[in-house]
Design a protein around this motif. Structure first.
Motif, mmCIF file in Angstrom:
data_model
loop_
_atom_site.group_PDB
_atom_site.id
_atom_site.type_symbol
_atom_site.label_atom_id
_atom_site.label_comp_id
_atom_site.label_asym_id
_atom_site.label_seq_id
_atom_site.Cartn_x
_atom_site.Cartn_y
_atom_site.Cartn_z
ATOM 1 N N GLY A 1 0.740 -1.081 -0.067
ATOM 2 C CA GLY A 1 0.188 -0.022 -0.067
ATOM 3 C C GLY A 1 0.913 1.227 -0.096
ATOM 4 O O GLY A 1 2.122 1.234 -0.077
ATOM 5 N N PRO A 2 0.163 2.392 -0.038
ATOM 6 C CA PRO A 2 1.026 3.715 0.102
ATOM 7 C C PRO A 2 1.817 3.872 1.549
ATOM 8 O O PRO A 2 1.450 3.090 2.342
ATOM 9 N N LEU A 3 2.575 4.722 1.425
ATOM 10 C CA LEU A 3 3.312 5.160 2.720
ATOM 11 C C LEU A 3 2.380 5.559 3.708
ATOM 12 O O LEU A 3 2.503 5.123 4.950
ATOM 13 N N ARG A 4 1.356 6.295 3.642
ATOM 14 C CA ARG A 4 0.419 6.940 4.587
ATOM 15 C C ARG A 4 -0.944 6.869 4.136
ATOM 16 O O ARG A 4 -1.300 6.807 2.705
ATOM 17 N N ASN A 5 -1.999 6.968 4.753
ATOM 18 C CA ASN A 5 -3.188 7.197 4.445
ATOM 19 C C ASN A 5 -3.821 8.707 4.430
ATOM 20 O O ASN A 5 -4.531 8.987 3.441
ATOM 21 N N ASN A 6 -2.983 9.629 5.088
ATOM 22 C CA ASN A 6 -3.319 10.957 4.803
ATOM 23 C C ASN A 6 -2.300 11.666 3.679
ATOM 24 O O ASN A 6 -1.268 12.029 3.700
ATOM 25 N N ILE A 7 -3.212 11.659 2.528
ATOM 26 C CA ILE A 7 -2.788 11.702 1.147
ATOM 27 C C ILE A 7 -2.963 13.233 0.708
ATOM 28 O O ILE A 7 -4.037 13.767 0.815
ATOM 29 N N PHE A 8 -2.268 14.073 0.575
ATOM 30 C CA PHE A 8 -2.272 15.732 0.180
ATOM 31 C C PHE A 8 -2.604 15.789 -1.119
ATOM 32 O O PHE A 8 -3.536 16.553 -1.669
ATOM 33 N N ALA A 9 -2.151 15.063 -2.167
ATOM 34 C CA ALA A 9 -2.188 15.093 -3.595
ATOM 35 C C ALA A 9 -2.052 13.851 -4.306
ATOM 36 O O ALA A 9 -1.309 12.885 -3.840
ATOM 37 N N ILE A 10 -2.557 13.622 -5.381
ATOM 38 C CA ILE A 10 -2.448 12.527 -6.143
ATOM 39 C C ILE A 10 -2.442 12.975 -7.840
ATOM 40 O O ILE A 10 -2.725 14.150 -8.079
ATOM 41 N N ALA A 11 -1.805 12.259 -8.477
ATOM 42 C CA ALA A 11 -1.754 12.416 -10.035
ATOM 43 C C ALA A 11 -1.612 11.106 -10.781
ATOM 44 O O ALA A 11 -0.843 10.210 -10.796
ATOM 45 N N ALA A 12 -2.309 11.269 -11.776
ATOM 46 C CA ALA A 12 -2.775 9.856 -12.353
ATOM 47 C C ALA A 12 -2.361 10.189 -14.105
ATOM 48 O O ALA A 12 -2.457 11.137 -14.637
ATOM 49 N N THR A 13 -1.467 9.014 -14.460
ATOM 50 C CA THR A 13 -1.387 9.031 -15.820
ATOM 51 C C THR A 13 -2.016 7.769 -16.304
ATOM 52 O O THR A 13 -2.614 7.193 -15.884
ATOM 53 N N THR A 14 -1.667 7.162 -17.669
ATOM 54 C CA THR A 14 -2.380 6.458 -18.342
ATOM 55 C C THR A 14 -2.175 5.004 -17.320
ATOM 56 O O THR A 14 -2.893 4.100 -17.103
ATOM 57 N N GLU A 15 -0.986 4.647 -16.941
ATOM 58 C CA GLU A 15 -0.444 3.478 -16.168
ATOM 59 C C GLU A 15 -0.564 3.636 -14.830
ATOM 60 O O GLU A 15 -0.475 2.708 -13.759
ATOM 61 N N ASN A 16 0.004 5.004 -14.211
ATOM 62 C CA ASN A 16 0.420 5.087 -12.856
ATOM 63 C C ASN A 16 -0.331 6.057 -12.127
ATOM 64 O O ASN A 16 -0.986 6.942 -12.784
ATOM 65 N N LEU A 17 -0.283 5.919 -10.825
ATOM 66 C CA LEU A 17 -0.909 6.999 -10.032
ATOM 67 C C LEU A 17 0.059 7.433 -8.804
ATOM 68 O O LEU A 17 0.697 6.332 -8.133
ATOM 69 N N TRP A 18 0.434 8.567 -8.676
ATOM 70 C CA TRP A 18 1.393 9.082 -7.717
ATOM 71 C C TRP A 18 0.695 9.963 -6.766
ATOM 72 O O TRP A 18 -0.367 10.395 -6.812
ATOM 73 N N ALA A 19 1.369 9.391 -5.444
ATOM 74 C CA ALA A 19 0.978 10.169 -4.189
ATOM 75 C C ALA A 19 1.846 11.013 -3.321
ATOM 76 O O ALA A 19 2.866 10.483 -3.476
#
Length: 767
Positions: free
Chosen positions: A327-345
């Motif tokens: 899973g991600p590092l934390r649950n309290n996520i401030f921002a995300i960015a989606a591309t065709t294949e990936n999602l950044w947090a």
């Protein structure tokens, strides 16, 4: 204002049932912040912030349970597994208790403690202790009985002085008595068979002082003081047998061993109270691991940590294995960015006034088809040779998804290439790049955006040259915003967006929405006041361009729309308008302003040009392309959304998946509004057939934009017709919304806007 809340209520009741179709939702939770552990003979259970997981030690199978599965979004404080009754119990900070039946995973929500007439801030569940089929639940007000056979509550013990509430951290039964550890009034005890224990006078003081735990261990009763001492009951008195260097966070019996956990060590004792092993956090390769609790199954030791999940090892020194679900590092996520294949947090933040302090030193996360990749803060620091605090935004390069820029609202602009930190741009290594507000030593960069020529545009708060651009060749250029703001020391700029004309739109805290076009270096503003832009307030948080070139503006008190971004090029003063919808109230249609007084944190547009609005405390609003129809309202009460505080929304327009980054976890909703196709070769109709038990809608995807879709029965009678917005539509299987169509085969005729391409599909309806 009252009309707005009536609107919410109406839509809530319309969509509660739909929202519970959890197959439409996915959870992307972090399980790293462990609050408590529990065991069965072959399974370890871990409670994290608002979800749990377990691992079968025989098969290594890991099972997760979160809001998607029906858990509430509240904060977990304790977890327990009853082997005798095959049930897992979860206690929460607000007094809620969840009972999960092992046989069928049925979830029972128990609200009796929540409903008690005591202050809400003292209902936290601290500990479960089972004795002869009854759970003794330690809470911040006292002790409550819960019968595991009948699933009913029994007596409540208020054991403080004169029957007052007192925080009870743990209970134990020893030699016919129940003992309760408290921080303020020592250890209290009473006869476990006494039917009048709900009378505080039936309890006596077994030990004075401040105690954090009490546990039965073999022929001993062990207590833990707040100063770190471990003591055993001997001749009616607790006698210290060892002292630990820090406060004991967790004390428990596990098989033939007693475990005492402090923040950097786990002490393990045998039945003779001889120390068998000490496990130090420094033995784990990961830096700065903080322990919260520990338990054992056989000779295997499991340690729950504050931020690193659960580690497993053995009583005899051996390697550590992290058994935490991916899973991600934390649950309290401030921002995300989606591309065709990936999602950044990203996890850094700033407050409502754009203040990044106290600084956040977290890494970043990437979700791809292969799972989660977590890049810790230390790896970033080592790579660029500097601290990178408060990473608040992510901007993938549309020309190269492997190149990603991260905005730090303290340290500058960070560039990644192929998942590796490459360079940190700040005032020390750029000319005209990120500037330091005099005397602060900070470089406050928020959301950045690429234009069609590959230039990366950057906002830089609290400096005159607050707009900058990084050219593809590596050079920087800056633009002076003097004249469009009132006070440079209050010039806090959020994430910018760029429209089809190359105009850069910059939300600010005090100066409204600033627009800039470098073709002529023209600046214009939209502010509060009828003559200067018609915003409700100058505190703008987001501006998003939709698929029809309208600009949707979110402020701290609501929503505005600029009818066309082209007006920047053709008009003098730009003026936004409110979104007005009609609501029927007491039989009368009333015009109301949509989202009035709501703090809007983000606005996203899906493939059908529908709008997704994130708010600071009211969840998510989804409305139609024209802004007239509310499609969904998602909140933590009527959906798996883990928090009503939603920081960011991203739409994968290729799949229709809508991601919600909240303060308590990341979830997604599988919408059908996907980007339009170039042809009709990939049209898909699902589900097909539609069976009697199905209560959702038929989805038709793979459409071109503005495709005409007609649905007719086998005799040719038309039952539905629509023009698509984007690449998909939904059909509720009714004849123009009047009644459910009968069983049978229905023909779907699809044609492009110009009629050049056509296709025919079928769907079977079974009632």
């Amino acid at each position: 204002m009252k009309y707005f809340f009536i609107l919410i209520s109406a839509v809530f009741f319309s969509y509660t049932g739909f929202c519970q179709e959890n197959q439409l939702w996915k959870g992307y939770f972090s399980y790293t912040s462990i609050k408590d552990l529990a065991t069965s003979p072959n399974r370890i259970y871990a409670g994290s912030e608002n979800s749990i997981f377990s691992k079968n030690l025989a098969t290594n199978e890991i099972k997760t349970t979160n809001t998607i599965d029906g858990l509430p979004s509240e904060s977990i404080s304790s977890i327990y597994h009853s082997n005798a009754f095959s049930k897992t119990l979860i206690g929460y900070q607000n007094g809620l208790i969840i009972v999960i039946n092992d046989a069928d995973d049925a979830i029972l929500k128990v609200v009796d403690i929540i409903n008690k007439q005591i202050p809400p801030n003292i209902k936290k569940v601290n500990h479960f202790m089972e004795y002869e089929g009854v759970l003794y639940i330690s809470c911040d007000f006292g002790v409550v009985q819960y019968n595991l056979n009948t699933l009913q509550f029994g007596d409540t013990y208020f054991i403080g002085n004169n029957g007052e509430e007192t925080v009870v951290s743990q209970t134990a039964v020893f030699d016919g008595k129940i003992y309760a550890a408290t921080a303020d009034i020592g250890i209290r005890s009473g006869d476990i068979t006494n039917p009048n224990l709900n009378d505080f006078s039936q309890w006596s003081t077994a030990a004075a002082g401040s105690w954090v735990g009490v546990e039965t261990f073999g022929s001993n009763l062990i207590g833990a003081t707040s100063s770190g001492a471990l003591a055993k009951l001997q001749g009616g008195t607790f006698i210290t047998f060892t002292s630990l260097p820090l406060t004991i966070k967790d004390l428990r019996k596990a098989g033939d061993y007693l475990l005492a956990t402090i923040q950097d060590r786990v002490y393990i004792y045998n039945e003779q109270l001889i120390q068998t092993r000490v496990i130090a956090s420094s033995e784990i390769e990961t830096m700065n691991v903080v322990f919260n609790c520990a338990t054992m199954i056989g000779d295997r030791v499991f340690i729950g940590t504050e931020e690193n999940g659960v580690y497993g090892t053995t009583l005899v020194p051996s390697a550590f294995q992290n058994i935490t679900p991916n899973g991600p590092l934390r649950n309290n996520i401030f921002a995300i960015a989606a591309t065709t294949e990936n999602l950044w947090a990203s996890y850094g933040d700033y407050d409502v006034d754009y203040n990044p302090y106290p600084l956040e030193y977290f890494g970043v996360s990437k979700f791809s088809p292969t799972g989660w990749l977590n890049i810790p803060y230390q790896a970033i620091k080592d790579a660029v040779g500097k601290d990178v605090a408060s990473i608040v935004r992510i901007t993938p390069n549309p020309a190269d998804e492997n190149q990603v820029y991260f905005s730090s609202f303290h340290s500058g602009l960070l560039k990644f290439q192929d998942d590796v930190p490459e360079i940190l741009y700040d005032g020390t290594n750029t000319t005209n790049g990120p500037e330091d507000p005099p005397g602060t030593g900070t470089y406050r960069i928020d959301g950045t955006a690429f234009d069609k020529s590959g230039n990366l545009w950057v906002t830089n708060s609290i400096v005159r040259h607050a707009l900058k651009v990084l050219r593809p060749g590596g050079g920087w250029q800056s633009y002076d915003l003097q004249g469009v703001y009132n006070n440079v020391l209050r010039l806090n700029i959020g994430r910018l967006t760029i429209d089809k004309n190359g105009t850069k739109w910059m939300p600010t805290r005090d100066d409204g929405l600033i627009g800039f076009n470098d073709n002529g270096n023209v600046f214009k503003t939209i502010k509060s006041g009828a003559d200067v832009g018609n915003l409700q307030i100058n505190n703008v948080r987001v501006a998003t361009v939709d698929n029809r070139n309208q600009l949707w503006i979110g402020t701290t008190v609501g929503l505005r729309v600029l009818s066309s971004v082209d007006s920047f090029l053709s008009e003098g003063q730009l003026t936004a308008r409110p979104v007005i919808i009609e609501e029927e109230i007491d039989g009368v249609k009333v015009a109301v302003e949509f989202l009035s007084q709501q703090f809007i944190t983000d606005i996203a547009i899906d493939g059908a040009n529908n709008k997704w609005i994130a708010t600071a405390d009211a969840g998510v609003f989804h409305f139609s392309a024209n802004g007239e129809d509310v499609l969904h309202i998602f909140n933590s009460s009527n959906s798996p959304l883990p928090s009503n505080s939603v920081n960011d929304i991203e739409v994968n327009k290729s799949t229709g998946e809508v991601f919600f980054a909240t303060t308590k976890g990341l979830v997604s909703y599988k919408g059908t509004a996907i980007a339009a196709n170039d042809d009709l070769k990939n049209v898909l109709v699902y589900p097909n057939p539609v069976r009697p038990e199905f209560s959702g809608t038929v989805k038709i995807t793979g459409l071109t934009d503005k495709a005409t879709v007609k649905i007719a029965d086998i005799e040719g009678s038309l039952v539905y017709e629509v023009v698509s917005e984007g690449g998909s539509i939904e059909w509720d299987t009714t004849a123009f919304g009047k009644y459910k169509v009968a069983s049978g085969v229905y023909m779907i005729f699809i044609s492009t806007q110009d009629g050049a391409l056509t296709t025919v599909k079928k769907v079977m309806i079974i009632r």
